[in-house]
Design a protein around this motif. Structure first.
Motif, mmCIF file in Angstrom:
data_model
loop_
_atom_site.group_PDB
_atom_site.id
_atom_site.type_symbol
_atom_site.label_atom_id
_atom_site.label_comp_id
_atom_site.label_asym_id
_atom_site.label_seq_id
_atom_site.Cartn_x
_atom_site.Cartn_y
_atom_site.Cartn_z
ATOM 1 N N PHE A 21 0.830 -1.202 0.000
ATOM 2 C CA PHE A 21 0.000 0.000 0.000
ATOM 3 C C PHE A 21 0.864 1.251 0.000
ATOM 4 N N MET A 22 1.859 1.279 0.869
ATOM 5 C CA MET A 22 2.743 2.447 0.955
ATOM 6 C C MET A 22 3.553 2.620 -0.328
ATOM 7 N N GLY A 23 4.031 1.513 -0.876
ATOM 8 C CA GLY A 23 4.804 1.590 -2.112
ATOM 9 C C GLY A 23 3.970 2.064 -3.286
ATOM 10 N N PRO A 133 -3.080 0.317 -20.709
ATOM 11 C CA PRO A 133 -3.970 0.758 -19.627
ATOM 12 C C PRO A 133 -3.479 0.366 -18.241
ATOM 13 N N ARG A 134 -2.748 -0.736 -18.114
ATOM 14 C CA ARG A 134 -2.223 -1.124 -16.788
ATOM 15 C C ARG A 134 -1.215 -0.111 -16.269
ATOM 16 N N GLY A 135 -0.345 0.330 -17.132
ATOM 17 C CA GLY A 135 0.637 1.333 -16.724
ATOM 18 C C GLY A 135 -0.029 2.631 -16.327
ATOM 19 N N MET A 136 -1.080 3.009 -17.074
ATOM 20 C CA MET A 136 -1.803 4.234 -16.736
ATOM 21 C C MET A 136 -2.564 4.069 -15.419
ATOM 22 N N ALA A 137 -3.140 2.902 -15.205
ATOM 23 C CA ALA A 137 -3.885 2.665 -13.965
ATOM 24 C C ALA A 137 -2.968 2.740 -12.745
ATOM 25 N N ALA A 138 -1.754 2.216 -12.887
ATOM 26 C CA ALA A 138 -0.806 2.293 -11.768
ATOM 27 C C ALA A 138 -0.480 3.747 -11.442
ATOM 28 N N GLY A 139 -0.335 4.573 -12.456
ATOM 29 C CA GLY A 139 -0.065 5.993 -12.223
ATOM 30 C C GLY A 139 -1.249 6.706 -11.602
ATOM 31 N N VAL A 140 -2.454 6.358 -12.052
ATOM 32 C CA VAL A 140 -3.654 6.968 -11.472
ATOM 33 C C VAL A 140 -3.794 6.541 -10.015
ATOM 34 N N THR A 144 -3.993 9.038 -6.794
ATOM 35 C CA THR A 144 -5.139 9.226 -5.898
ATOM 36 C C THR A 144 -4.869 8.780 -4.468
ATOM 37 N N LEU A 145 -4.011 7.815 -4.294
ATOM 38 C CA LEU A 145 -3.756 7.270 -2.961
ATOM 39 C C LEU A 145 -3.199 8.303 -1.977
ATOM 40 N N PRO A 146 -2.153 9.044 -2.332
ATOM 41 C CA PRO A 146 -1.642 10.042 -1.372
ATOM 42 C C PRO A 146 -2.639 11.169 -1.090
ATOM 43 N N THR A 147 -3.448 11.520 -2.085
ATOM 44 C CA THR A 147 -4.450 12.558 -1.860
ATOM 45 C C THR A 147 -5.453 12.100 -0.817
ATOM 46 N N MET A 148 -5.939 10.874 -0.979
ATOM 47 C CA MET A 148 -6.883 10.327 -0.013
ATOM 48 C C MET A 148 -6.244 10.238 1.377
ATOM 49 N N ALA A 149 -5.033 9.733 1.440
ATOM 50 C CA ALA A 149 -4.354 9.596 2.734
ATOM 51 C C ALA A 149 -4.143 10.964 3.380
#
Length: 182
Positions: A21-23, A133-140, A144-149
């Protein structure tokens, strides 16, 4: 014996999940984690101070207040009372400034994570176009993860700071009431 092993395996699995999750959130998530640990250390220190240390300070000053000689004008008493209340205000509210700064930094670091995640998305787009799309999804996900955190940490920080400020205000009001001559 098997219960202990099962517990150990769940802990290891949970630790791996946390590291994943952190990574996934990038460097901003690790910075948020460090600030979170620092913030909650400061918050728990303030709760401990208000519950354990400050009452002793109040008792000592209340006793000294009762031993002050009475004067007719009351000027000396007002000066001493004002000085002690200012000291108490500084002891209670002064250290909260650092915590307020940390709470303000949470969303900013979350936004930094968003920008770095979007850079990763644009990187994938530049290299492979829209065909990955997988590479783009990883970037998305990284965006979003740090914003939510950052937002979750900021909201929980605001609630705890509001509680600390209320407790400090009530302690000051009680002290002001105790430092009066009838």
């Amino acid at each position: 014996m098997t219960d202990g092993l099962a517990l150990w395996l769940r802990l290891v699995d949970g630790a791996h999940g946390l590291l994943d999750f952190m990574g996934a959130g990038g460097v901003a998530m690790w910075a948020l984690a460090v600030l979170c640990v620092l913030f909650w250390t400061l918050v728990f220190e303030r709760f401990w101070y208000m519950r354990r240390v400050f009452p002793g300070w109040v008792a000592a000053h209340r006793q000294a207040w009762q031993q002050l000689p009475r004067d007719d004008s009351g000027t000396w008493h007002r000066a001493v009372r004002s000085a002690w209340l200012a000291q108490a205000r500084q002891q209670l509210a002064g250290p909260l400034r650092m915590s307020k700064t940390l709470v303000a930094m949470y969303p900013l670091l979350g936004l930094l994570g968003t920008v770095s995640g979007m850079v990763a998305v644009f990187d994938v787009l530049a290299i492979s176009g829209t065909g990955n799309p997988r590479g783009m999804a990883a970037g998305v996900w990284q965006a979003t993860l740090p914003t939510m955190a950052g937002m979750v940490l900021a909201i929980s920080g605001l609630f705890s700071l509001a509680r600390l400020e209320r407790d400090a205000r009530l302690a000051l009001e009680r002290l002001a009431d105790q430092l009066r001559h009838d």
